[in-house]
Design an enzyme around this catalytic site. Sequence first.
Site, PDB file in Angstrom:
ATOM      1  N   LEU A 157       1.322  -2.172 -40.871  1.00 13.01           N
ATOM      2  CA  LEU A 157       1.690  -0.938 -41.581  1.00 13.01           C
ATOM      3  C   LEU A 157       2.732  -1.219 -42.662  1.00 13.01           C
ATOM      4  CD1 LEU A 157       4.746   0.080 -40.626  1.00 13.01           C
ATOM      5  CD2 LEU A 157       3.535   0.780 -38.565  1.00 13.01           C
ATOM      6  N   CYS A 269      10.391  -7.137 -44.980  1.00  9.90           N
ATOM      7  CA  CYS A 269       9.461  -8.094 -44.363  1.00  9.90           C
ATOM      8  C   CYS A 269       9.017  -9.266 -45.225  1.00  9.90           C
ATOM      9  CB  CYS A 269       8.272  -7.354 -43.799  1.00  9.90           C
ATOM     10  SG  CYS A 269       8.757  -6.454 -42.301  1.00  9.90           S
TER      11      CYS A 269
HETATM   12  N1  LIG Z   1       9.236  -2.260 -40.924  1.00  9.94           N
HETATM   13  C1  LIG Z   1       7.966  -2.539 -41.154  1.00  9.94           C
HETATM   14  O1  LIG Z   1       7.376  -1.966 -42.059  1.00  9.94           O
HETATM   15  C2  LIG Z   1       7.249  -3.551 -40.315  1.00  9.94           C
HETATM   16  C3  LIG Z   1       7.902  -4.371 -39.408  1.00  9.94           C
HETATM   17  N2  LIG Z   1       7.215  -5.308 -38.682  1.00  9.94           N
HETATM   18  C4  LIG Z   1       7.917  -6.129 -37.693  1.00  9.94           C
HETATM   19  O2  LIG Z   1       8.213  -5.309 -36.551  1.00  9.94           O
HETATM   20  C5  LIG Z   1       9.445  -5.716 -35.966  1.00  9.94           C
HETATM   21  C6  LIG Z   1      10.372  -4.523 -35.850  1.00  9.94           C
HETATM   22  O3  LIG Z   1      10.706  -4.099 -37.143  1.00  9.94           O
HETATM   23  P1  LIG Z   1      11.323  -2.658 -37.452  1.00  9.94           P
HETATM   24  O4  LIG Z   1      10.625  -1.614 -36.647  1.00  9.94           O
HETATM   25  O5  LIG Z   1      11.340  -2.542 -38.937  1.00  9.94           O
HETATM   26  O6  LIG Z   1      12.813  -2.816 -36.864  1.00  9.94           O
HETATM   27  P2  LIG Z   1      13.984  -1.731 -36.854  1.00  9.94           P
HETATM   28  O7  LIG Z   1      15.225  -2.460 -37.134  1.00  9.94           O
HETATM   29  O8  LIG Z   1      13.587  -0.553 -37.673  1.00  9.94           O
HETATM   30  O9  LIG Z   1      14.012  -1.213 -35.306  1.00  9.94           O
HETATM   31  C7  LIG Z   1      14.344  -1.993 -34.207  1.00  9.94           C
HETATM   32  C8  LIG Z   1      14.819  -1.110 -33.040  1.00  9.94           C
HETATM   33  O10 LIG Z   1      15.107  -1.977 -31.925  1.00  9.94           O
HETATM   34  C9  LIG Z   1      16.259  -1.468 -31.247  1.00  9.94           C
HETATM   35  N3  LIG Z   1      16.831  -2.525 -30.415  1.00  9.94           N
HETATM   36  C10 LIG Z   1      17.598  -3.578 -30.791  1.00  9.94           C
HETATM   37  N4  LIG Z   1      17.886  -4.347 -29.719  1.00  9.94           N
HETATM   38  C11 LIG Z   1      17.289  -3.784 -28.648  1.00  9.94           C
HETATM   39  C12 LIG Z   1      17.169  -4.128 -27.275  1.00  9.94           C
HETATM   40  N5  LIG Z   1      17.743  -5.234 -26.767  1.00  9.94           N
HETATM   41  N6  LIG Z   1      16.477  -3.318 -26.450  1.00  9.94           N
HETATM   42  C13 LIG Z   1      15.867  -2.182 -26.934  1.00  9.94           C
HETATM   43  N7  LIG Z   1      15.919  -1.814 -28.221  1.00  9.94           N
HETATM   44  C14 LIG Z   1      16.621  -2.604 -29.069  1.00  9.94           C
HETATM   45  C15 LIG Z   1      17.144  -0.968 -32.376  1.00  9.94           C
HETATM   46  O11 LIG Z   1      18.085  -0.028 -31.866  1.00  9.94           O
HETATM   47  C16 LIG Z   1      16.099  -0.341 -33.338  1.00  9.94           C
HETATM   48  O12 LIG Z   1      15.902   1.022 -33.033  1.00  9.94           O
HETATM   49  C17 LIG Z   1       9.956  -6.871 -36.824  1.00  9.94           C
HETATM   50  O13 LIG Z   1       9.535  -8.089 -36.252  1.00  9.94           O
HETATM   51  C18 LIG Z   1       9.263  -6.661 -38.158  1.00  9.94           C
HETATM   52  O14 LIG Z   1       9.100  -7.861 -38.870  1.00  9.94           O
HETATM   53  C19 LIG Z   1       5.856  -5.465 -38.797  1.00  9.94           C
HETATM   54  C20 LIG Z   1       5.142  -4.666 -39.659  1.00  9.94           C
HETATM   55  C21 LIG Z   1       5.770  -3.638 -40.468  1.00  9.94           C
HETATM   56  O1  LIG Z   2       5.307  -6.893 -42.397  1.00 13.08           O
HETATM   57  C1  LIG Z   2       5.692  -5.851 -42.897  1.00 13.08           C
HETATM   58  O2  LIG Z   2       6.745  -5.297 -42.605  1.00 13.08           O
HETATM   59  C2  LIG Z   2       4.876  -5.145 -43.934  1.00 13.08           C
HETATM   60  O3  LIG Z   2       5.218  -5.714 -45.234  1.00 13.08           O
HETATM   61  C3  LIG Z   2       4.547  -5.115 -46.335  1.00 13.08           C
HETATM   62  O4  LIG Z   2       4.842  -3.715 -46.396  1.00 13.08           O
HETATM   63  P1  LIG Z   2       6.179  -3.129 -47.094  1.00 13.08           P
HETATM   64  O5  LIG Z   2       7.196  -4.220 -47.241  1.00 13.08           O
HETATM   65  O6  LIG Z   2       6.544  -1.918 -46.323  1.00 13.08           O
HETATM   66  O7  LIG Z   2       5.745  -2.624 -48.549  1.00 13.08           O
HETATM   67  P2  LIG Z   2       4.728  -3.136 -49.696  1.00 13.08           P
HETATM   68  O8  LIG Z   2       4.039  -1.963 -50.230  1.00 13.08           O
HETATM   69  O9  LIG Z   2       3.907  -4.277 -49.234  1.00 13.08           O
HETATM   70  O10 LIG Z   2       5.755  -3.663 -50.823  1.00 13.08           O
HETATM   71  C4  LIG Z   2       6.535  -4.837 -50.641  1.00 13.08           C
HETATM   72  C5  LIG Z   2       7.183  -5.256 -51.956  1.00 13.08           C
HETATM   73  O11 LIG Z   2       6.206  -5.760 -52.862  1.00 13.08           O
HETATM   74  C6  LIG Z   2       6.337  -5.126 -54.129  1.00 13.08           C
HETATM   75  N1  LIG Z   2       5.005  -5.036 -54.751  1.00 13.08           N
HETATM   76  C7  LIG Z   2       3.944  -4.513 -54.053  1.00 13.08           C
HETATM   77  C8  LIG Z   2       2.693  -4.464 -54.618  1.00 13.08           C
HETATM   78  C9  LIG Z   2       2.502  -4.956 -55.925  1.00 13.08           C
HETATM   79  O12 LIG Z   2       1.387  -4.952 -56.488  1.00 13.08           O
HETATM   80  N2  LIG Z   2       3.565  -5.471 -56.591  1.00 13.08           N
HETATM   81  C10 LIG Z   2       4.815  -5.526 -56.040  1.00 13.08           C
HETATM   82  O13 LIG Z   2       5.758  -6.022 -56.691  1.00 13.08           O
HETATM   83  C11 LIG Z   2       6.940  -3.756 -53.817  1.00 13.08           C
HETATM   84  O14 LIG Z   2       7.609  -3.235 -54.962  1.00 13.08           O
HETATM   85  C12 LIG Z   2       7.886  -4.106 -52.701  1.00 13.08           C
HETATM   86  O15 LIG Z   2       9.119  -4.590 -53.218  1.00 13.08           O
HETATM   87  C13 LIG Z   2       3.040  -5.265 -46.120  1.00 13.08           C
HETATM   88  O16 LIG Z   2       2.343  -4.614 -47.183  1.00 13.08           O
HETATM   89  C14 LIG Z   2       2.600  -4.657 -44.776  1.00 13.08           C
HETATM   90  O17 LIG Z   2       1.217  -4.892 -44.565  1.00 13.08           O
HETATM   91  C15 LIG Z   2       3.401  -5.323 -43.666  1.00 13.08           C
HETATM   92  O18 LIG Z   2       3.070  -4.758 -42.397  1.00 13.08           O
END
Ligand SMILES: NC(=O)C1=CN([C@@H]2O[C@H](COP(=O)(O)OP(=O)(O)OC[C@H]3O[C@@H](n4cnc5c(N)ncnc54)[C@H](O)[C@@H]3O)[C@@H](O)[C@H]2O)C=CC1
Ligand SMILES: O=C(O)[C@H]1O[C@H](OP(=O)(O)OP(=O)(O)OC[C@H]2O[C@@H](n3ccc(=O)[nH]c3=O)[C@H](O)[C@@H]2O)[C@H](O)[C@@H](O)[C@@H]1O
Length: 430
Positions: A157, A269
Amino acid sequence: MEISIVGSGYVGTTIAACFAEVGHDVVNVDIDEEIVETINDGRAPIHEPGLDELVVEHAGDRLRATTDYGAVRDTDATFLALPTPSEADGHIDLSIMEAGARSLGAALAEKDDYHVVVTKSTVVPTTTEEVIAPILAEESGKVLGQDLGIGMNPEFLREGSAVSDFLDPDKIVLGAESDRAKATLRGVFEPLAERAGEPPIVETGVAEAEMIKYANNGFLAAKISLANDLANICKEYGIDSEEVLEAIGLDHRIGAAFLGAGVGWGGSCFPKDVAAIIAAARDVGYEPAMLQAAVEVNDRQPVRLLELLRGHVDPDGARVAVLGLAFKPGTDDIRNSRALPLVDALVDAGADVVGYDPVATENFRERYPDIDYAETAEAALDDADAALVVTDWPEFADLDEAFDAMATPIVVDGRRIVTRREGIVYESLV
Ligand SMILES: NC(=O)C1=CN([C@@H]2O[C@H](COP(=O)(O)OP(=O)(O)OC[C@H]3O[C@@H](n4cnc5c(N)ncnc54)[C@H](O)[C@@H]3O)[C@@H](O)[C@H]2O)C=CC1
Ligand SMILES: O=C(O)[C@H]1O[C@H](OP(=O)(O)OP(=O)(O)OC[C@H]2O[C@@H](n3ccc(=O)[nH]c3=O)[C@H](O)[C@@H]2O)[C@H](O)[C@@H](O)[C@@H]1O
């Protein structure tokens, strides 16, 4: 099914609310009491379109939150959605995952039945089997393959469209160590897949699932960097890079998505994940030249933007409006935003910086309390000597007359969003 999710951030809360939406009973476990209270009060702890509505609908019914890890015992499977940040040298920092696995394992020690633990977080290959599973086995006394199953289900996502991305995925990747764990994972995703019109489900090994996530993010980041490399060549020749990139995107083997050239990729990320897989590759003796080049091109884009600015105005003493502080439009997240290196460099050069963002100003102010902030883009431009466009918020495309209020109407556009016209000195990065 009964599902528990450890970590209630961007990913944990989104997937919990969406699993509840497709009919599962879900409990979120988080150490942050405020987050837990917020969810139980029927509100989302993060800003994501559509998330509040789902939390309102399911909280107190199919969705609840708690700080008590013991809640996992009443569930069939637990997803670990904890942060996996970077160490200073780029390596993945697994300390939060390890702490979560210890708490989870201790809670599972009091459960007799079979339980599946699934890594949802992005982790480098072999982490789930070689780091997480041994902690779980040690703390719980359970035996992997007997009363403990292990899986890895990467998440794709994007922030700003998390709910719709999760409910309507391009693919679902299920990595598992055994057929039994895989069957549990299939059961979790069955109602979601049905609702989403049966997207491809990739059933694979645990380490393969871990690598698929890095391959996905690495490819997308490198695709943007390649678009930037090509656009930089276009710029030197005076060729319109947008026309070139749009044309190559029509080739179905290339595809139009993620060819948006500009000041580069940021966010929570891409930077950390590309750094982590580069560091992991080097640990096993491989030099990932393409990914390294993707980082180098990305790091150079803000530097090139500043060079263009310097071609028109000396930043020392100049009032420079920075339009866009978030890492992308639609979010207040400033983690690794391109505005960070740009504001650093402008402040170092002696510029008088005024920042504007529709929603990310407060987050940026915490990091940079000493620069000026404007309430509107128009106010930021008023009397400025130059403007840098850093985030492609759609409202910047409509500014037009506001540029006439600048002391000198110099616009250096890092996202090709402002329309070039008579009366402004317009310079696009790409
Ligand atoms: N943010 C994104 O768009 C995406 C993130 N990911 C991956 O998912 C993972 C999580 O990322 P986010 O949701 O962005 O992190 P986040 O920082 O938004 O949330 C992490 C949560 O874990 C909690 N937490 C910390 N230590 C804890 C513990 N010991 N027990 C229970 N809860 C605890 C924190 O209070 C926080 O609510 C990362 O590995 C990230 O790379 C993957 C795809 C998309
Ligand atoms: O692992 C993750 O957390 C996520 O990282 C990205 O999602 P996100 O970082 O939320 O947002 P994006 O829309 O991918 O944008 C990332 C960066 O790339 C830049 N970007 C994106 C698209 C583009 O064409 N050019 C460009 O410079 C955006 O401005 C931004 O700074 C991936 O798109 C997700 O699939 C993935 O799950």
